[in-house]
Motif scaffolding. Structure first.
Motif, PDB file in Angstrom:
ATOM      1  N   VAL A  11       1.316  -0.937  -0.064  1.00 40.84           N
ATOM      2  CA  VAL A  11       0.503  -0.128   0.250  1.00 40.84           C
ATOM      3  C   VAL A  11       0.627   0.958  -0.499  1.00 40.84           C
ATOM      4  O   VAL A  11       0.547   2.369  -1.149  1.00 40.84           O
ATOM      5  CB  VAL A  11      -0.684  -0.378   1.317  1.00 40.84           C
ATOM      6  CG1 VAL A  11      -1.807   1.157   1.331  1.00 40.84           C
ATOM      7  CG2 VAL A  11      -1.944  -1.711   1.415  1.00 40.84           C
ATOM      8  N   SER A  12       2.121   0.632   0.748  1.00 36.97           N
ATOM      9  CA  SER A  12       2.839   2.251   0.963  1.00 36.97           C
ATOM     10  C   SER A  12       3.780   3.289  -0.285  1.00 36.97           C
ATOM     11  O   SER A  12       3.912   3.485  -0.571  1.00 36.97           O
ATOM     12  CB  SER A  12       3.643   3.045   2.260  1.00 36.97           C
ATOM     13  OG  SER A  12       4.167   1.017   1.952  1.00 36.97           O
ATOM     14  N   ARG A  13       4.615   1.423  -0.937  1.00 38.78           N
ATOM     15  CA  ARG A  13       4.760   1.588  -2.077  1.00 38.78           C
ATOM     16  C   ARG A  13       4.146   2.057  -3.508  1.00 38.78           C
ATOM     17  O   ARG A  13       4.370   2.789  -4.598  1.00 38.78           O
ATOM     18  CB  ARG A  13       4.940   0.501  -2.618  1.00 38.78           C
ATOM     19  CG  ARG A  13       6.548   0.216  -1.383  1.00 38.78           C
ATOM     20  CD  ARG A  13       7.507   0.912  -1.588  1.00 38.78           C
ATOM     21  NE  ARG A  13       8.815   0.573  -0.312  1.00 38.78           N
ATOM     22  CZ  ARG A  13       8.787   0.919   0.800  1.00 38.78           C
ATOM     23  NH1 ARG A  13       7.559   1.368   1.408  1.00 38.78           N
ATOM     24  NH2 ARG A  13       9.991   0.390   1.231  1.00 38.78           N
ATOM     25  N   SER A  14       2.551   1.833  -2.893  1.00 34.72           N
ATOM     26  CA  SER A  14       1.658   1.975  -4.331  1.00 34.72           C
ATOM     27  C   SER A  14       1.106   3.418  -4.217  1.00 34.72           C
ATOM     28  O   SER A  14       0.734   4.559  -5.682  1.00 34.72           O
ATOM     29  CB  SER A  14       0.387   1.395  -4.337  1.00 34.72           C
ATOM     30  OG  SER A  14      -0.507   1.747  -3.713  1.00 34.72           O
ATOM     31  N   MET A  15       1.298   4.082  -2.890  1.00 35.12           N
ATOM     32  CA  MET A  15       1.465   5.268  -2.957  1.00 35.12           C
ATOM     33  C   MET A  15       2.677   6.518  -3.078  1.00 35.12           C
ATOM     34  O   MET A  15       2.608   7.425  -3.178  1.00 35.12           O
ATOM     35  CB  MET A  15       0.865   6.056  -1.249  1.00 35.12           C
ATOM     36  CG  MET A  15      -0.289   5.451  -1.193  1.00 35.12           C
ATOM     37  SD  MET A  15      -0.376   5.567   0.953  1.00 35.12           S
ATOM     38  CE  MET A  15      -0.726   7.114   1.519  1.00 35.12           C
ATOM     39  N   GLY A  16       3.562   5.674  -3.740  1.00 35.73           N
ATOM     40  CA  GLY A  16       4.986   6.295  -4.305  1.00 35.73           C
ATOM     41  C   GLY A  16       5.633   6.422  -2.970  1.00 35.73           C
ATOM     42  O   GLY A  16       6.615   7.048  -2.833  1.00 35.73           O
ATOM     43  N   TYR A  17       5.882   5.948  -1.805  1.00 28.84           N
ATOM     44  CA  TYR A  17       6.668   5.644  -0.252  1.00 28.84           C
ATOM     45  C   TYR A  17       7.033   5.572  -0.439  1.00 28.84           C
ATOM     46  O   TYR A  17       6.734   3.781  -0.286  1.00 28.84           O
ATOM     47  CB  TYR A  17       5.783   6.634   0.727  1.00 28.84           C
ATOM     48  CG  TYR A  17       4.712   7.340   1.154  1.00 28.84           C
ATOM     49  CD1 TYR A  17       4.696   8.784   0.909  1.00 28.84           C
ATOM     50  CD2 TYR A  17       3.466   7.472   1.840  1.00 28.84           C
ATOM     51  CE1 TYR A  17       4.495   9.642  -0.099  1.00 28.84           C
ATOM     52  CE2 TYR A  17       2.220   8.838   1.781  1.00 28.84           C
ATOM     53  CZ  TYR A  17       2.876   9.687   0.841  1.00 28.84           C
ATOM     54  OH  TYR A  17       2.549  11.221   1.379  1.00 28.84           O
ATOM     55  N   GLY A  18       8.773   5.133  -0.200  1.00 24.22           N
ATOM     56  CA  GLY A  18       9.561   5.158  -0.746  1.00 24.22           C
ATOM     57  C   GLY A  18      10.551   4.554   1.227  1.00 24.22           C
ATOM     58  O   GLY A  18       9.985   5.087   1.645  1.00 24.22           O
TER      59      GLY A  18
END
Lengths: 544, 544
Positions: free
Chosen positions: B340-347
């Motif tokens: 979910v966080s990666r899909s939000m662009g958060y790395g």
């Protein structure tokens, strides 16, 4: 923050090396004290380890993240564990370099003599133990005909016995928080057979190796930095690490190198009183027997004095007895502290005694299985209930480790199909370890400026190296402890990994390293040659 | 002592029941708040658990021993773990009585619905997993001809693969402190396949089940009682226990029972600000998804809000994802917080996220093997080094558990010999669990005054019981919490063991219990009948 870490009392701490959480000891009265002036005459530490872990603190890329070295639990920062510390990291890097680029170093393999991990160096497991574990892992093969051809009859029988001790034969279920009752019965019977005194299965707490058991006792006994734990110096750094993590104070007592790492109760008494005078309340005494890193085996008389001391002073005796099967000299024998205290007439009401045992050591050396137990005696039922509660938060230890702990305390007996093989494997390992210990001890004693007590037991030698002043100065210039300097040079030159004495503690101003006796016997001559050649060239370079 | 435990602030604590270490929450704004008056209008707690553990404090026989309840670590006294608490002790006593004296109770067996321990209730292990474990335990049978007849070809092949990943094929050696590198590679690949985003094997820390991983993170993040950890209420009591043991403050946020145990970020925000206004520094947010004890599966949208909240507020997201394979309803799906966080662009640089996984849950249910891992992302290298150090003090997790963790993240694939059997076993378990969940949910909802949200996932139902005032008064008279009173009566009448809601936390004045869905399917009808009959007679006795 720790009570003695600031202000006037700062200088009371031994700051040097890695024992930053240790109450400054009373000056050792041993014959070694004359060699201490550089440390003791200095009002500031001679050396501090460089804060390697803070080197990346300024990394701007991590700046948005919420967790930093500044806001984590400072007890973690204070904790050190040299057995897997800097030298081992360097060794891993060298190993990778050797793999990527063979011939890039003056050796073709890394020899890990840093850790008591026998099977990593080629020791084979005891066949019977592994047969039983495999059958308990996959019980549905137990009644297949092919199984008779693959496994010994007594392993099959033992697996059935163990399965019958597990409710529903469910080896995949959480057990009782202290471990499966039937296995604790077996272990208690094993302790009784060893000691000749009764053992209660309800006193046994099975754990994932001995380390979690040690942590559990430290967690119980340490409320604040006022709570002290008497530990031998040198010590196995699990103890200093656990005390640091739980926020207590390590009260050191020095083993006497001149008398073969003797443990004098006069030294215990002196350090105890010194600690009390500083407002520390010593709660427990750690004794490691056979010794780690020092390899001595305590005489029964000495153990009696220790028991008496704990009883008189109201200390819990934390007996690390994980090397109980590792005794190599005919003039010494392992006696458990339980047996010794019972033989003195002291029972449940007289002495608080916790004995730690592990499947990782002995002739079995099953480190990866993480099995072990503690036998908790002389602890009142209400306190025991609290230990049980802490155990239950983690549900239970792993069942394979539990099974293995029962097996090491109840190996094959005369008449069992596996008995002969078991004895051959066990005796082969132990007699080889004894030979390796002697060969390495002799080799070390042949080195210029090196003296090494004999390894009566355990898995280690802890030689003292009399480093030339020039080497000590070079270490200072490199911002490292002299023994770490020596060990790093040894590793870079030979691929041999040993742990600097500063990771275990030593009389200030003396330098040691810990070397396991575990490399397979056919590698020992090469180790001796490499070590001897290295040491000669080191001394040639630095001799005053 | 805890900051808020004395003086004027004492009343800020939720004192009732077992959550003694929890910051008093902002009043829940949920529709349930109207049912709270008895608790919230009282200036002193309605009920406190009797201090059962102090009952033997005056025992004169123990008076000479140095360790007492008065001088042990008070954090241990404060810690509670209801899943193995008083009700379970009573159940064990009843079981012993049944064994010694069959017919002594109105039931012939104890049904343990208190703990997520599937194999203890008859669930069989996945054959492929156990085959591989057995072969790795006793590799010397790998090339014997009989082995072909006993083990599947892909299990033999997998065992070889795993052995080749272990340096020296030494399954009895300590591994790297984070776990065997090859197994971490496999797990990382499994995470990648699950999420569609890269995973780094160096982010994986293999642990003895998920519990030690949770402890490790709490130990890292908690320096003092000022450090707060946001936890759902109801929560799995490992969290409250671990926070208590490490001396932090549990900052509760309430799940909304009316919306199927919904997690509202407005509630998170409110409790966060409330905590900050009281001088607490919230460090992390615990989310259990699928929920324990509540069984809900979070919607992806909701997860995005949670990720955003943690990022904005600088909180570490501690994602308990041990039930990731346990989803029973077609309208819900598990999404990892990492995905979910990666899909939000958060790395790595944006959000600190730790995901916990275990071999104890899912369709595998291998609780006794104590395998698990945490994936640590968004933690700077210097802090990670500290986590590594703590891991290395305990050397490594057990190798069988490590192997099993790699297997659950990389089960048989189409075309493998075991694939069909594996699918049949897995689907059989999961579809049966779904049926059991539905049957029990319906049965509970049929009881007078009981409402039960559906178990979308995990292994539990957490019904609310609207207890009559007369029952609440009877509980008070018995000096126990009303839900504990109900659960004890249930156990004494039926042999069914469930855990009172007070062990997990609940909106004050509401009463629940946690019941697993794990008894084998053929036992469910009897459980429903016994439960229904008991409840009717209980209500008949206490109906206002």
């Amino acid at each position: 923050m720790r009570k003695f870490a600031s202000g006037r009392l700062r200088s009371l701490l031994i700051h040097s090396f890695q024992q930053k959480h240790i109450l400054r000891p009373h000056h050792p009265s041993s014959s070694l004290s004359s060699s201490l002036p550089r440390f003791l005459s200095s009002s500031t530490p001679v050396l501090d380890f460089p804060p390697s872990s803070t080197s990346s603190m300024a990394d701007p890329s991590a700046s948005k993240l919420p967790v930093t070295l500044q806001n984590i639990n400072p007890k973690i920062l204070k904790c050190e564990y040299a057995v897997r510390g800097e030298i081992v990291s360097l060794a891993q890097r060298l190993q990778e370099e050797l793999l990527a680029n063979p011939g890039s170093h003056p050796f073709d393999e890394i020899l890990y003599c840093n850790i008591g991990n026998p099977q990593s160096l080629g020791q084979h497991p005891i066949t019977f133990f592994r047969e039983v574990l495999a059958l308990c892992d996959h019980p549905s093969i137990l009644d297949k005909s092919e199984t008779q051809g693959l496994f010994s009859a007594d392993a099959i029988e033992r697996a059935w016995q163990i399965l019958d001790q597990i409710p529903g034969r469910a080896t995949g279920a959480y057990s009782h928080s202290q471990g499966i009752k039937g296995l604790r019965d077996t272990i208690a019977a094993g302790i009784e057979a060893r000691d000749g005194y009764p053992a209660d299965p309800n006193d046994i707490f099975l754990t994932d190796g001995a380390s979690p058991a040690v942590h559990m006792m430290m967690q119980l006994l340490i409320s604040s930095e006022q709570d002290g734990i008497l530990c031998p110096i040198p010590q196995y750094p699990l103890y200093s690490a656990s005390i640091a993590l739980h926020g207590g104070t390590l009260v050191p007592y020095f083993l006497d190198e001149a008398s073969g790492w003797g443990l004098e109760t006069s030294e215990l008494k002196k350090q105890l009183e010194d600690a009390r005078s500083k407002g520390i309340n010593p709660r427990a005494l750690v004794v490691i027997n056979p010794g780690n890193p020092t390899g001595q085996v305590l005489a029964e008389d000495n153990q009696r004095q220790i028991v008496e001391f704990c009883k008189q002073e109201g200390l819990v005796l934390l007996a690390d007895e994980v090397y109980q099967e590792n005794v190599y000299v005919p003039d010494k024998e392992f006696h458990s502290f339980k047996k010794v205290s019972r033989s003195m007439g002291y029972g449940e009401k007289d002495i608080s005694l916790v004995s730690f045992q592990s499947v990782s050591k002995g002739y079995y050396g099953e480190c990866g299985k993480r099995g072990g137990y503690m036998e908790v005696t002389g602890i009142s039922p209400d306190v025991r209930e609290q230990i049980y509660k802490v155990a239950s938060v983690n549900l239970c230890s792993n069942i394979s480790g539990q099974i293995l702990a029962s097996l090491v305390m109840s190996p094959p007996k005369v008449g069992d199909e596996s008995y002969e093989l078991y004895c051959a494997e066990k005796d082969g390992i132990l007699s080889s370890l004894a030979r390796r210990a002697k060969t390495l001890e002799d080799a070390l004693n042949n080195l210029e400026g090196v003296t090494c007590n004999r390894a009566e037991g355990a898995m280690y030698l802890f030689p003292r190296i009399n480093l030339p002043q020039k080497a000590i100065k070079a270490a200072e210039a490199a911002n490292t402890a002299p023994d770490a300097f020596y060990c790093r040079r040894l590793l870079n030159a030979t691929g041999i990994v040993v742990v600097p004495g500063s990771g275990f503690g030593q009389v200030p101003g003396t330098w040691h390293f810990r070397c396991t006796i575990l490399p397979q016997e056919d590698k020992i001559p090469a180790i001796v040659t490499r070590l001897t050649d290295f040491h000669k060239s080191f001394m040639d370079e630095f001799r005053d």
